[in-house]
Design a protein around this motif. Structure first.
Motif, PDB file in Angstrom:
ATOM      1  N   LYS A  51       0.628   1.876  -5.570  1.00  0.00           N
ATOM      2  CA  LYS A  51      -0.678   2.317  -5.111  1.00  0.00           C
ATOM      3  C   LYS A  51      -1.688   1.186  -5.128  1.00  0.00           C
ATOM      4  O   LYS A  51      -2.579   1.119  -4.285  1.00  0.00           O
ATOM      5  CB  LYS A  51      -1.185   3.460  -5.992  1.00  0.00           C
ATOM      6  CG  LYS A  51      -2.562   3.982  -5.602  1.00  0.00           C
ATOM      7  CD  LYS A  51      -2.994   5.132  -6.504  1.00  0.00           C
ATOM      8  CE  LYS A  51      -4.371   5.662  -6.104  1.00  0.00           C
ATOM      9  NZ  LYS A  51      -4.799   6.779  -6.989  1.00  0.00           N
ATOM     10  N   ARG A  52      -1.540   0.286  -6.099  1.00  0.00           N
ATOM     11  CA  ARG A  52      -2.574  -0.716  -6.309  1.00  0.00           C
ATOM     12  C   ARG A  52      -1.957  -2.016  -6.813  1.00  0.00           C
ATOM     13  O   ARG A  52      -0.995  -2.003  -7.576  1.00  0.00           O
ATOM     14  CB  ARG A  52      -3.590  -0.180  -7.326  1.00  0.00           C
ATOM     15  CG  ARG A  52      -4.808  -1.026  -7.558  1.00  0.00           C
ATOM     16  CD  ARG A  52      -5.774  -0.295  -8.510  1.00  0.00           C
ATOM     17  NE  ARG A  52      -6.381   0.882  -7.889  1.00  0.00           N
ATOM     18  CZ  ARG A  52      -6.195   2.128  -8.305  1.00  0.00           C
ATOM     19  NH1 ARG A  52      -5.420   2.372  -9.339  1.00  0.00           N
ATOM     20  NH2 ARG A  52      -6.782   3.135  -7.677  1.00  0.00           N
TER      21      ARG A  52
ATOM     22  N   HIS B 217      -1.079  -9.042   0.804  1.00  0.00           N
ATOM     23  CA  HIS B 217      -1.376  -7.969   1.757  1.00  0.00           C
ATOM     24  C   HIS B 217      -0.262  -7.826   2.792  1.00  0.00           C
ATOM     25  O   HIS B 217       0.050  -6.717   3.233  1.00  0.00           O
ATOM     26  CB  HIS B 217      -2.707  -8.248   2.447  1.00  0.00           C
ATOM     27  CG  HIS B 217      -3.091  -7.217   3.457  1.00  0.00           C
ATOM     28  ND1 HIS B 217      -3.457  -5.934   3.128  1.00  0.00           N
ATOM     29  CD2 HIS B 217      -3.150  -7.284   4.820  1.00  0.00           C
ATOM     30  CE1 HIS B 217      -3.729  -5.250   4.217  1.00  0.00           C
ATOM     31  NE2 HIS B 217      -3.552  -6.042   5.257  1.00  0.00           N
TER      32      HIS B 217
ATOM     33  N   GLU C 249      -3.623  -0.765  -2.262  1.00  0.00           N
ATOM     34  CA  GLU C 249      -4.978  -1.251  -2.462  1.00  0.00           C
ATOM     35  C   GLU C 249      -4.906  -2.538  -3.279  1.00  0.00           C
ATOM     36  O   GLU C 249      -4.366  -2.555  -4.381  1.00  0.00           O
ATOM     37  CB  GLU C 249      -5.815  -0.217  -3.213  1.00  0.00           C
ATOM     38  CG  GLU C 249      -7.242  -0.681  -3.488  1.00  0.00           C
ATOM     39  CD  GLU C 249      -8.007   0.301  -4.359  1.00  0.00           C
ATOM     40  OE1 GLU C 249      -9.245   0.229  -4.371  1.00  0.00           O
ATOM     41  OE2 GLU C 249      -7.358   1.128  -5.028  1.00  0.00           O
TER      42      GLU C 249
ATOM     43  N   ILE D 162      -6.862  -5.203  -5.333  1.00  0.00           N
ATOM     44  CA  ILE D 162      -8.115  -5.443  -6.038  1.00  0.00           C
ATOM     45  C   ILE D 162      -8.097  -6.851  -6.610  1.00  0.00           C
ATOM     46  O   ILE D 162      -7.152  -7.238  -7.304  1.00  0.00           O
ATOM     47  CB  ILE D 162      -8.338  -4.419  -7.158  1.00  0.00           C
ATOM     48  CG1 ILE D 162      -8.535  -3.027  -6.547  1.00  0.00           C
ATOM     49  CG2 ILE D 162      -9.536  -4.790  -8.019  1.00  0.00           C
ATOM     50  CD1 ILE D 162      -8.729  -1.934  -7.566  1.00  0.00           C
TER      51      ILE D 162
ATOM     52  N   THR E  68     -10.253  -5.773  -2.012  1.00  0.00           N
ATOM     53  CA  THR E  68     -11.537  -5.354  -2.560  1.00  0.00           C
ATOM     54  C   THR E  68     -11.854  -6.259  -3.739  1.00  0.00           C
ATOM     55  O   THR E  68     -11.016  -6.446  -4.631  1.00  0.00           O
ATOM     56  CB  THR E  68     -11.474  -3.892  -3.052  1.00  0.00           C
ATOM     57  OG1 THR E  68     -11.225  -3.043  -1.935  1.00  0.00           O
ATOM     58  CG2 THR E  68     -12.783  -3.489  -3.698  1.00  0.00           C
TER      59      THR E  68
END
Length: 294
Positions: A123-124, A174, A181, A183, A271
Protein backbone atom coordinates in the motif's frame (compact mmCIF):
# COMPACT_ATOMS: atom_id res chain seq x y z
CA UNK A 1 -3.24 -7.04 5.25
CA UNK A 2 -1.61 -3.83 4.05
CA UNK A 3 2.15 -3.76 3.56
CA UNK A 4 4.45 -0.76 3.95
CA UNK A 5 7.99 -1.04 2.62
CA UNK A 6 10.44 1.17 4.51
CA UNK A 7 13.40 1.12 2.14
CA UNK A 8 15.79 3.57 3.79
CA UNK A 9 17.80 5.23 2.65
CA UNK A 10 20.96 4.21 4.48
CA UNK A 11 22.37 6.75 6.93
CA UNK A 12 18.95 8.30 7.52
CA UNK A 13 18.45 6.92 11.04
CA UNK A 14 17.14 3.59 9.76
CA UNK A 15 18.94 1.67 12.50
CA UNK A 16 17.45 3.96 15.14
CA UNK A 17 13.97 3.41 13.73
CA UNK A 18 14.42 -0.35 13.55
CA UNK A 19 15.61 -0.40 17.16
CA UNK A 20 12.60 1.70 18.17
CA UNK A 21 10.00 -0.57 16.57
CA UNK A 22 11.72 -3.66 17.99
CA UNK A 23 11.59 -2.18 21.47
CA UNK A 24 7.88 -1.43 21.02
CA UNK A 25 6.92 -4.65 19.26
CA UNK A 26 4.34 -5.62 21.88
CA UNK A 27 2.62 -2.23 21.76
CA UNK A 28 2.46 -2.33 17.97
CA UNK A 29 1.08 -5.88 17.99
CA UNK A 30 -1.86 -4.69 20.10
CA UNK A 31 -2.67 -2.29 17.27
CA UNK A 32 -2.45 -5.05 14.67
CA UNK A 33 0.94 -3.90 13.36
CA UNK A 34 3.81 -6.31 12.68
CA UNK A 35 7.34 -5.26 11.74
CA UNK A 36 10.01 -7.17 9.85
CA UNK A 37 13.40 -5.60 10.44
CA UNK A 38 16.93 -6.74 9.61
CA UNK A 39 16.87 -9.43 12.31
CA UNK A 40 14.22 -11.18 10.22
CA UNK A 41 15.00 -10.09 6.65
CA UNK A 42 18.73 -10.88 6.97
CA UNK A 43 18.31 -14.23 8.67
CA UNK A 44 17.47 -15.98 5.40
CA UNK A 45 14.08 -14.55 4.49
CA UNK A 46 15.45 -12.22 1.79
CA UNK A 47 18.49 -14.37 1.02
CA UNK A 48 17.74 -14.85 -2.68
CA UNK A 49 16.30 -11.37 -3.23
CA UNK A 50 19.03 -9.09 -1.85
CA UNK A 51 21.89 -9.90 -4.17
CA UNK A 52 24.11 -8.24 -6.76
CA UNK A 53 22.05 -6.37 -9.32
CA UNK A 54 23.54 -8.15 -12.32
CA UNK A 55 23.33 -11.65 -10.90
CA UNK A 56 20.92 -13.92 -12.85
CA UNK A 57 17.61 -15.15 -11.50
CA UNK A 58 18.22 -18.26 -9.45
CA UNK A 59 16.17 -20.96 -7.80
CA UNK A 60 17.19 -19.43 -4.50
CA UNK A 61 15.56 -16.17 -5.57
CA UNK A 62 12.33 -17.93 -6.52
CA UNK A 63 12.32 -19.82 -3.23
CA UNK A 64 12.90 -16.61 -1.29
CA UNK A 65 9.99 -14.93 -3.05
CA UNK A 66 7.68 -17.81 -2.21
CA UNK A 67 8.95 -17.87 1.38
CA UNK A 68 8.15 -14.16 1.75
CA UNK A 69 4.64 -14.73 0.37
CA UNK A 70 4.03 -17.58 2.79
CA UNK A 71 5.33 -15.60 5.76
CA UNK A 72 3.20 -12.59 4.88
CA UNK A 73 0.14 -14.84 4.62
CA UNK A 74 0.98 -16.41 7.98
CA UNK A 75 1.09 -13.01 9.68
CA UNK A 76 -2.26 -12.13 8.12
CA UNK A 77 -3.70 -15.35 9.50
CA UNK A 78 -2.41 -14.36 12.94
CA UNK A 79 -4.64 -11.29 12.76
CA UNK A 80 -2.20 -8.54 11.86
CA UNK A 81 -3.74 -5.77 9.76
CA UNK A 82 -0.55 -3.99 8.79
CA UNK A 83 2.98 -5.19 8.03
CA UNK A 84 5.97 -2.84 7.97
CA UNK A 85 9.06 -4.20 6.23
CA UNK A 86 12.06 -2.07 7.19
CA UNK A 87 15.07 -3.07 5.09
CA UNK A 88 17.26 -0.44 3.42
CA UNK A 89 19.20 -3.02 1.40
CA UNK A 90 16.17 -3.49 -0.84
CA UNK A 91 17.31 -0.50 -2.92
CA UNK A 92 21.01 -1.31 -2.81
CA UNK A 93 24.00 -1.31 -0.48
CA UNK A 94 26.51 1.29 0.61
CA UNK A 95 29.27 -0.90 -0.74
CA UNK A 96 27.65 -0.87 -4.18
CA UNK A 97 27.09 2.89 -4.03
CA UNK A 98 30.75 3.50 -3.28
CA UNK A 99 32.13 0.93 -5.73
CA UNK A 100 30.01 2.44 -8.52
CA UNK A 101 30.38 5.98 -7.17
CA UNK A 102 26.70 6.57 -7.64
CA UNK A 103 23.47 6.98 -5.66
CA UNK A 104 21.63 3.62 -5.71
CA UNK A 105 22.27 2.98 -9.41
CA UNK A 106 20.61 -0.46 -9.28
CA UNK A 107 17.53 0.52 -7.28
CA UNK A 108 15.04 -0.41 -10.01
CA UNK A 109 16.55 -3.84 -10.66
CA UNK A 110 16.73 -4.67 -6.97
CA UNK A 111 13.22 -3.47 -6.16
CA UNK A 112 11.77 -5.40 -9.07
CA UNK A 113 12.62 -8.62 -7.21
CA UNK A 114 10.23 -7.62 -4.44
CA UNK A 115 7.33 -6.81 -6.76
CA UNK A 116 6.24 -10.45 -6.92
CA UNK A 117 5.92 -11.17 -3.17
CA UNK A 118 4.73 -7.69 -2.14
CA UNK A 119 3.27 -5.99 -5.21
CA UNK A 120 -0.40 -6.88 -4.68
CA UNK A 121 -0.32 -5.96 -1.00
CA UNK A 122 2.09 -3.01 -0.96
CA UNK A 123 0.00 0.00 0.00
CA UNK A 124 2.79 2.38 0.88
CA UNK A 125 6.53 2.86 0.41
CA UNK A 126 8.51 5.20 2.66
CA UNK A 127 11.89 6.71 1.81
CA UNK A 128 13.90 9.28 3.75
CA UNK A 129 16.13 11.68 1.83
CA UNK A 130 19.09 13.57 3.23
CA UNK A 131 21.25 16.50 2.14
CA UNK A 132 23.98 15.13 -0.13
CA UNK A 133 26.92 16.67 1.72
CA UNK A 134 25.79 15.06 4.99
CA UNK A 135 24.68 11.81 3.34
CA UNK A 136 27.94 11.11 1.52
CA UNK A 137 30.05 12.28 4.48
CA UNK A 138 28.16 9.85 6.72
CA UNK A 139 28.59 7.02 4.20
CA UNK A 140 32.33 7.70 3.89
CA UNK A 141 32.83 8.05 7.64
CA UNK A 142 31.14 4.69 8.14
CA UNK A 143 33.41 3.14 5.51
CA UNK A 144 36.58 4.56 7.09
CA UNK A 145 35.44 3.44 10.56
CA UNK A 146 35.11 -0.10 9.18
CA UNK A 147 38.69 -0.05 7.92
CA UNK A 148 38.07 1.25 4.43
CA UNK A 149 40.31 3.67 2.55
CA UNK A 150 39.91 7.38 2.96
CA UNK A 151 38.54 9.08 -0.15
CA UNK A 152 40.97 11.09 -2.24
CA UNK A 153 40.11 14.33 -4.05
CA UNK A 154 39.30 12.52 -7.31
CA UNK A 155 36.84 10.24 -5.54
CA UNK A 156 35.14 13.17 -3.81
CA UNK A 157 34.96 15.08 -7.10
CA UNK A 158 33.23 12.08 -8.69
CA UNK A 159 30.62 11.91 -5.91
CA UNK A 160 29.87 15.59 -6.40
CA UNK A 161 29.53 15.35 -10.18
CA UNK A 162 27.83 11.92 -10.51
CA UNK A 163 24.38 12.47 -12.04
CA UNK A 164 22.16 10.27 -9.85
CA UNK A 165 19.86 12.23 -7.56
CA UNK A 166 17.11 11.42 -5.04
CA UNK A 167 14.64 12.36 -7.77
CA UNK A 168 16.04 9.51 -9.92
CA UNK A 169 15.70 7.03 -7.05
CA UNK A 170 12.12 8.18 -6.47
CA UNK A 171 11.24 7.74 -10.14
CA UNK A 172 12.75 4.24 -10.06
CA UNK A 173 10.59 3.31 -7.06
CA UNK A 174 7.46 4.67 -8.71
CA UNK A 175 8.20 2.71 -11.88
CA UNK A 176 8.39 -0.61 -10.02
CA UNK A 177 5.47 0.09 -7.65
CA UNK A 178 3.23 2.50 -9.61
CA UNK A 179 0.08 1.87 -7.53
CA UNK A 180 1.71 2.19 -4.09
CA UNK A 181 1.67 5.51 -2.26
CA UNK A 182 5.26 6.71 -2.12
CA UNK A 183 5.97 8.94 0.89
CA UNK A 184 9.27 10.83 1.07
CA UNK A 185 10.38 12.12 4.45
CA UNK A 186 12.92 14.81 5.21
CA UNK A 187 15.72 13.22 7.22
CA UNK A 188 16.60 16.58 8.68
CA UNK A 189 13.16 16.87 10.29
CA UNK A 190 12.39 13.24 11.12
CA UNK A 191 15.73 11.67 12.10
CA UNK A 192 15.15 11.75 15.85
CA UNK A 193 11.39 11.25 15.78
CA UNK A 194 10.70 7.59 14.98
CA UNK A 195 7.09 7.81 16.17
CA UNK A 196 6.37 10.37 13.44
CA UNK A 197 7.93 8.13 10.81
CA UNK A 198 5.84 5.26 12.13
CA UNK A 199 2.69 7.35 11.75
CA UNK A 200 3.63 8.13 8.14
CA UNK A 201 4.11 4.42 7.47
CA UNK A 202 0.82 3.28 8.99
CA UNK A 203 -1.35 6.36 8.44
CA UNK A 204 -2.30 6.08 12.11
CA UNK A 205 -1.26 8.07 15.17
CA UNK A 206 -0.59 5.81 18.15
CA UNK A 207 -0.49 7.44 21.57
CA UNK A 208 2.58 7.39 23.81
CA UNK A 209 4.36 6.20 25.92
CA UNK A 210 7.09 4.75 23.72
CA UNK A 211 10.27 2.90 24.63
CA UNK A 212 13.63 4.09 23.24
CA UNK A 213 12.02 6.85 21.18
CA UNK A 214 15.08 9.10 21.58
CA UNK A 215 17.83 6.51 21.33
CA UNK A 216 20.20 7.23 18.43
CA UNK A 217 21.96 4.29 16.85
CA UNK A 218 24.85 4.03 14.38
CA UNK A 219 25.81 7.69 14.57
CA UNK A 220 28.32 9.05 12.13
CA UNK A 221 31.86 8.73 13.59
CA UNK A 222 33.43 12.03 14.60
CA UNK A 223 36.74 13.26 13.32
CA UNK A 224 38.29 12.50 16.70
CA UNK A 225 37.02 8.91 16.75
CA UNK A 226 38.25 8.29 13.20
CA UNK A 227 41.64 9.70 14.13
CA UNK A 228 41.88 7.24 17.01
CA UNK A 229 41.25 4.46 14.49
CA UNK A 230 44.27 5.61 12.50
CA UNK A 231 42.54 7.78 9.91
CA UNK A 232 44.19 11.01 8.80
CA UNK A 233 41.42 13.40 9.81
CA UNK A 234 41.03 16.75 11.47
CA UNK A 235 40.08 15.97 15.07
CA UNK A 236 38.55 19.43 15.40
CA UNK A 237 35.90 18.59 12.80
CA UNK A 238 32.84 17.12 14.53
CA UNK A 239 31.29 15.47 12.67
CA UNK A 240 33.90 14.61 10.09
CA UNK A 241 33.36 16.38 6.77
CA UNK A 242 35.68 15.31 3.91
CA UNK A 243 34.20 17.69 1.33
CA UNK A 244 35.65 21.12 0.69
CA UNK A 245 33.47 24.22 0.96
CA UNK A 246 32.96 24.49 -2.82
CA UNK A 247 31.87 20.85 -2.94
CA UNK A 248 29.39 21.42 -0.12
CA UNK A 249 27.90 24.40 -1.92
CA UNK A 250 27.25 22.33 -5.06
CA UNK A 251 25.82 19.37 -3.12
CA UNK A 252 23.47 21.57 -1.12
CA UNK A 253 22.32 23.32 -4.28
CA UNK A 254 21.44 19.93 -5.82
CA UNK A 255 19.56 18.90 -2.70
CA UNK A 256 17.64 22.17 -2.70
CA UNK A 257 16.62 21.45 -6.30
CA UNK A 258 15.37 18.00 -5.30
CA UNK A 259 13.39 19.44 -2.39
CA UNK A 260 11.84 22.05 -4.70
CA UNK A 261 10.86 19.24 -7.09
CA UNK A 262 9.27 17.30 -4.24
CA UNK A 263 7.42 20.34 -2.95
CA UNK A 264 6.12 20.96 -6.46
CA UNK A 265 4.51 17.53 -6.57
CA UNK A 266 7.38 15.31 -7.78
CA UNK A 267 5.70 14.81 -11.18
CA UNK A 268 3.01 12.82 -9.39
CA UNK A 269 5.51 10.19 -8.21
CA UNK A 270 5.57 10.92 -4.48
CA UNK A 271 4.17 12.79 -1.50
CA UNK A 272 6.70 14.82 0.46
CA UNK A 273 6.52 15.35 4.22
CA UNK A 274 8.95 18.11 5.12
CA UNK A 275 8.12 18.60 8.79
CA UNK A 276 7.49 16.16 11.62
CA UNK A 277 3.78 15.83 12.34
CA UNK A 278 2.76 17.22 8.96
CA UNK A 279 -0.14 15.52 7.20
CA UNK A 280 1.08 13.80 4.01
CA UNK A 281 0.64 16.38 1.31
CA UNK A 282 2.77 18.14 -1.23
CA UNK A 283 4.44 21.46 -0.66
CA UNK A 284 6.19 23.30 2.13
CA UNK A 285 7.68 26.75 2.25
CA UNK A 286 10.48 25.72 4.59
CA UNK A 287 13.80 24.63 3.18
CA UNK A 288 15.85 21.75 4.62
CA UNK A 289 17.75 22.16 7.86
CA UNK A 290 20.90 20.12 8.33
CA UNK A 291 21.22 17.23 10.76
CA UNK A 292 24.94 16.51 10.85
CA UNK A 293 25.48 13.98 13.63
CA UNK A 294 24.32 10.77 11.99
Amino acid sequence: MDVTLHIGAHRTATTSFQSFVTANEGKLAKHGIAVWGPSRTRSGLFDGLVRRAKSPQTRRGVRSSRRVEMERARFETLGYRHLIVSEENMIGTLKSNLSQRSLYPDAMVRLDRFAAPFGLYCKRIVLSVRAYDAYWASVLADQVARGGRQPDDAFLDHLVTQPRRWSDVIRDIHTVFPTAELIVLSHEAHAGLPEHRLAAMTGTEISAPWVDAREWRAKRPTGASLCKMGADTDTRTTPWQPFAAHHIDVLRMKYAEDIAWLQDGADGCATYIANAGQTPQGGSSKGPDHVENR
